[in-house]
Write an enzyme that holds these catalytic residues in place. Structure first.
Site, mmCIF file in Angstrom:
data_model
loop_
_atom_site.group_PDB
_atom_site.id
_atom_site.type_symbol
_atom_site.label_atom_id
_atom_site.label_comp_id
_atom_site.label_asym_id
_atom_site.label_seq_id
_atom_site.Cartn_x
_atom_site.Cartn_y
_atom_site.Cartn_z
ATOM 1 N N ARG A 39 -23.488 51.083 31.814
ATOM 2 C CA ARG A 39 -23.390 49.628 31.774
ATOM 3 C C ARG A 39 -24.756 48.980 31.598
ATOM 4 O O ARG A 39 -25.769 49.499 32.068
ATOM 5 C CB ARG A 39 -22.699 49.118 33.044
ATOM 6 C CG ARG A 39 -21.253 49.607 33.133
ATOM 7 C CD ARG A 39 -20.557 49.145 34.401
ATOM 8 N NE ARG A 39 -19.157 49.582 34.380
ATOM 9 C CZ ARG A 39 -18.740 50.779 34.764
ATOM 10 N NH1 ARG A 39 -19.620 51.656 35.243
ATOM 11 N NH2 ARG A 39 -17.470 51.106 34.701
ATOM 12 N N HIS B 247 -21.644 47.120 23.593
ATOM 13 C CA HIS B 247 -20.519 46.254 23.250
ATOM 14 C C HIS B 247 -19.946 45.633 24.513
ATOM 15 O O HIS B 247 -20.077 46.176 25.620
ATOM 16 C CB HIS B 247 -19.434 47.016 22.491
ATOM 17 C CG HIS B 247 -18.915 48.232 23.208
ATOM 18 N ND1 HIS B 247 -19.637 49.400 23.297
ATOM 19 C CD2 HIS B 247 -17.763 48.461 23.876
ATOM 20 C CE1 HIS B 247 -18.952 50.304 23.970
ATOM 21 N NE2 HIS B 247 -17.806 49.751 24.352
ATOM 22 N N HIS C 106 -21.611 54.148 25.340
ATOM 23 C CA HIS C 106 -21.056 55.452 25.676
ATOM 24 C C HIS C 106 -21.917 56.558 25.074
ATOM 25 O O HIS C 106 -22.510 56.376 24.000
ATOM 26 C CB HIS C 106 -19.625 55.575 25.158
ATOM 27 C CG HIS C 106 -18.747 54.445 25.593
ATOM 28 N ND1 HIS C 106 -18.516 54.149 26.918
ATOM 29 C CD2 HIS C 106 -18.056 53.518 24.884
ATOM 30 C CE1 HIS C 106 -17.708 53.102 27.004
ATOM 31 N NE2 HIS C 106 -17.421 52.701 25.779
ATOM 32 N N GLN D 241 -21.679 47.543 27.768
ATOM 33 C CA GLN D 241 -21.664 48.981 27.997
ATOM 34 C C GLN D 241 -21.939 49.741 26.715
ATOM 35 O O GLN D 241 -21.825 49.212 25.607
ATOM 36 C CB GLN D 241 -20.319 49.412 28.578
ATOM 37 C CG GLN D 241 -19.117 48.975 27.775
ATOM 38 C CD GLN D 241 -17.815 49.151 28.549
ATOM 39 O OE1 GLN D 241 -17.076 50.104 28.286
ATOM 40 N NE2 GLN D 241 -17.540 48.251 29.478
ATOM 41 N N GLU E 4 -14.724 54.351 20.440
ATOM 42 C CA GLU E 4 -13.499 53.563 20.555
ATOM 43 C C GLU E 4 -13.387 52.568 19.407
ATOM 44 O O GLU E 4 -14.374 52.114 18.842
ATOM 45 C CB GLU E 4 -13.443 52.837 21.895
ATOM 46 C CG GLU E 4 -14.601 51.901 22.165
ATOM 47 C CD GLU E 4 -14.621 51.383 23.597
ATOM 48 O OE1 GLU E 4 -14.751 50.154 23.773
ATOM 49 O OE2 GLU E 4 -14.535 52.202 24.530
#
Length: 408
Positions: free
Chosen positions: A264, A245, A84, A82, A119
């Site tokens: 994804r 990642h 972001h 995925q 993240e």
């Protein structure tokens, strides 16, 4: 304000049946346990001892929603590949899908809110494996040379070597994920079974496991292009906007911006929006982005340079307590031992897997006992501008109504 908070593990299929039970000191149930969420995210808000959810507690105090979500993550197999979006990409995509009247809980909805989702993850286990970012092309060509020759393997190699690395890698992603690669995926999987390389032994082990867990999934070829990273306990990885990642195995503490926006790129039965992934993904090859903690006395500080969050780790003993300023709404999570968390004249004793919320007005937190504690807080001065707070709360309330789901 100091409030103990708790939550139940989430039983995603990729979870480990043993890692979270081992952390909290109980017998495994036999089911996979993937994550425990600590925060006010409407997908699974933590609860206070009186039964109220943390988002309800904050709303009752007139406090804004948290800009971050803290998790314990336990991977027993690969998560989906995925990436972001950036804040600007998320805002544009969210507005576009809102205008198209796509329900926020629709399977083909991509942007469930208007926020970015960088993240960071810090390993708790002695080994935490992850695929992060795209490997340098020369190294990937050496890996492909270790695979027995087959038409699909040759086709992947030729495409990667066909032009400048970012463009060539984007071309391979589009070719594989769009379904135009024909037998290339099955050829790569067959070649992996007998490949041998001292340089890439760990990569081949991970890729064979992925191929067995996700038969026929084009994400196997995407995974072949990615950096394999092995963290030791206390080491950290960062996944900024656009970076592919997929966590593979191990136990870690994860901290992210409070968002559910995921694009994804394989290893999943969920919706893969190929066109949108290709629009936001960063195909520049290079090493995986790590975060090396700085030291503030006995405290390790993991600062990824984003405004939404900052992570600290403190180890305390009977002879050495830790005292830290509270500069914004903070969650203290114990991951080892037993620790007294003292702030604003209030106190909570926490064991491994237990957490407490500290309000921005707490001023200082003192940690006493024998154990290890992670503290999550905003990475910029708090509170945020009033307009941003109101907009964020409106998204969260609507998301609760429409059943916002986990982005992982």
């Amino acid at each position: 304000m100091l409030i103990p908070i708790a939550n139940e593990p989430r039983a995603y299929s990729w979870g480990s049946p043993t890692l979270i039970p081992g952390l909290v000191g109980r017998e495994p149930t036999g089911l996979p346990e993937a994550e425990i969420w600590y925060g006010d995210h409407p997908g699974s808000p933590s609860r206070a001892p009186d039964g109220r959810t943390l988002d309800a507690v904050l709303a009752g105090e007139g406090a804004p929603p948290l800009p971050y979500l803290l998790k314990v993550l336990a991977a027993g197999m690969s998560l989906s590949i995925q990436a972001h979006p950036s804040k600007a990409e998320a805002e544009e995509g969210y507005a576009r899908e809102e205008a198209a009247d796509i329900p926020r809980d629709a399977d083909d909805r991509t942007y469930r809110d208007a926020n970015h989702k960088p993240e960071i993850i810090v390993a708790l286990s002695d080994r935490f494996r992850a695929l992060v970012g795209l490997r340098e092309v020369d190294a990937t060509l050496r890996l492909l040379d270790a695979l027995p020759s087959a038409p699909g393997v040759v086709a992947v190699r030729d495409r990667i070597a066909a032009g400048e690395p970012p463009a060539a890698l984007r071309d391979v992603l589009a070719w594989v994920l769009s379904g135009d690669a024909g037998d290339a995926v099955s050829d790569v999987v067959a070649a992996l079974s007998s490949a041998d390389s001292a340089e890439f032994a760990a990569e081949l082990e991970v890729l064979r496991r992925i191929a067995a867990d996700f038969p026929g999934d084009p994400g196997v070829v995407v995974a072949l292009l990615m950096n394999l990273v092995e963290l030791r306990a206390g080491e950290a990885l960062f996944a900024p906007a656009g970076v592919l990642h997929a966590y593979q195995e191990g136990l870690g503490v994860e901290l992210m911006a409070a968002s559910d926006n995921v694009l994804r790129g394989g290893l999943t039965p969920k919706h893969v929006d190929v066109a949108e992934l290709l629009r936001i993904v960063d195909t520049t090859p290079g090493p995986a982005p790590r975060v090396v903690p700085s030291r503030d006395g006995a405290v390790a500080v993991y600062d990824a340079g984003v405004p939404d969050f900052l992570l600290q780790r403190a180890e305390v003993t009977a002879d050495a307590e830790a005292s830290l300023p509270v500069t914004g709404p903070t969650i203290a999570l114990v991951v080892r031992g037993r620790v007294d968390v003292v702030s604003g004249g209030e106190e909570a004793t926490l064991a491994a897997g237990e957490a407490a919320f500290l309000s921005a007005e707490s001023g200082e937190v003192v940690l006493r006992g024998d154990g290890e504690v992670f503290l999550a807080r905003p990475g910029k001065p708090w509170p945020p501008p009033v307009g941003a707070t109101r907009a964020r709360r409106a998204v969260k309330v609507q998301s609760r109504v429409e059943g916002l789901r986990s982005a992982t």
